[in-house]
Design an enzyme around this catalytic site. Structure first.
Site, mmCIF file in Angstrom:
data_model
loop_
_atom_site.group_PDB
_atom_site.id
_atom_site.type_symbol
_atom_site.label_atom_id
_atom_site.label_comp_id
_atom_site.label_asym_id
_atom_site.label_seq_id
_atom_site.Cartn_x
_atom_site.Cartn_y
_atom_site.Cartn_z
ATOM 1 N N GLU A 129 0.850 -1.197 0.000
ATOM 2 C CA GLU A 129 0.000 0.000 0.000
ATOM 3 C C GLU A 129 0.885 1.247 0.000
ATOM 4 O O GLU A 129 1.953 1.260 0.614
ATOM 5 C CB GLU A 129 -0.892 0.032 1.245
ATOM 6 C CG GLU A 129 -2.036 -0.952 1.228
ATOM 7 C CD GLU A 129 -3.243 -0.478 0.437
ATOM 8 O OE1 GLU A 129 -3.212 0.627 -0.143
ATOM 9 O OE2 GLU A 129 -4.230 -1.230 0.403
ATOM 10 N N HIS A 171 -3.626 -2.908 -8.319
ATOM 11 C CA HIS A 171 -4.821 -3.535 -7.748
ATOM 12 C C HIS A 171 -5.936 -3.625 -8.788
ATOM 13 O O HIS A 171 -6.688 -4.597 -8.834
ATOM 14 C CB HIS A 171 -5.265 -2.732 -6.526
ATOM 15 C CG HIS A 171 -6.286 -3.420 -5.689
ATOM 16 N ND1 HIS A 171 -6.834 -2.827 -4.581
ATOM 17 C CD2 HIS A 171 -6.886 -4.627 -5.771
ATOM 18 C CE1 HIS A 171 -7.718 -3.646 -4.029
ATOM 19 N NE2 HIS A 171 -7.766 -4.749 -4.734
ATOM 20 N N ASP A 181 -7.013 1.629 -8.033
ATOM 21 C CA ASP A 181 -5.660 1.991 -7.630
ATOM 22 C C ASP A 181 -4.598 1.115 -8.293
ATOM 23 O O ASP A 181 -4.882 -0.033 -8.609
ATOM 24 C CB ASP A 181 -5.523 1.965 -6.093
ATOM 25 C CG ASP A 181 -5.878 0.626 -5.460
ATOM 26 O OD1 ASP A 181 -6.943 0.068 -5.774
ATOM 27 O OD2 ASP A 181 -5.086 0.141 -4.644
#
Length: 198
Positions: A129, A171, A181
């Protein structure tokens, strides 16, 4: 018919009340000599994701074949708190901070983080992330790109993952996802170049 449950004795009740009143500071901590294992990536800070992952023994139980790039859509510290909340049932292996590229590890690489929204992809990938929002490109700082690319390069080297766009994916490329994303402002050419030069 339900049988009546025996009531606890007054003595047992008072013992339980006394134990509940003991301050947490007086309760024993971890046994001396026990240590939290170091993060898998040198320089990462260990910030465990509570129970939001599946224990495994990768790559023995599942081959690690991809790195999946995410964007948090929230702040770094908020992401860590979400991963530490069992009710959220979400996590990633790593979170990269925007301002300085600082890396937190939330799930061991040997374990399966719940990040892709697809079990098969979760079992065979490492999720990273990145602090920021898909529509705010200024969050994708030089430090974020450089530290994330070094992390991805290390993961690829460790597991024999080719350093290309087939194996380092967004993603949004996971089948069946509704996520976008890392978004249109993520510079894939720059990122793959940094991964290959790290």
């Amino acid at each position: 018919m339900e049988l009546a449950r025996p009531r606890p004795s007054r003595r047992r009740f008072l013992q339980g009340t006394a134990l509940a009143a003991v301050p947490y500071a007086l309760l024993p901590g971890p046994r001396s000599g026990t240590q939290v294992p170091a993060p898998d990536h040198h320089g990462a800070e260990w910030q465990p994701a509570n129970t939001n992952y599946t224990t495994a023994n990768r790559p023995t139980t599942h081959a690690v074949e991809q790195v999946i790039i995410h964007v948090t859509q929230t702040a770094f510290t908020k992401t860590l708190s979400v991963f530490q909340n069992p009710a959220k049932q979400v996590s990633a292996h790593y979170v990269v901070r925007s301002a300085d590229g600082h890396i937190a590890q939330c799930v061991r690489e040997a374990d399966i983080a719940w990040h892709a929204g697809d079990w098969e992809h979760n079992t065979r990938s490492i999720g990273i992330e990145h602090e920021g929002w898909v529509d705010r490109p200024y969050y994708f700082t030089d430090a974020l790109y450089e530290e994330s690319a070094a992390l991805t390069a290390a993961i690829c080297g460790k597991y024999g993952i080719p350093k290309d766009r087939r194996h380092i994916i967004g993603h949004y490329e996971v089948p069946g996802t509704d996520h976008t994303d890392p978004g249109p402002h993520w510079d894939w050419s720059r990122y793959i170049r940094l991964v290959n030069s790290a």
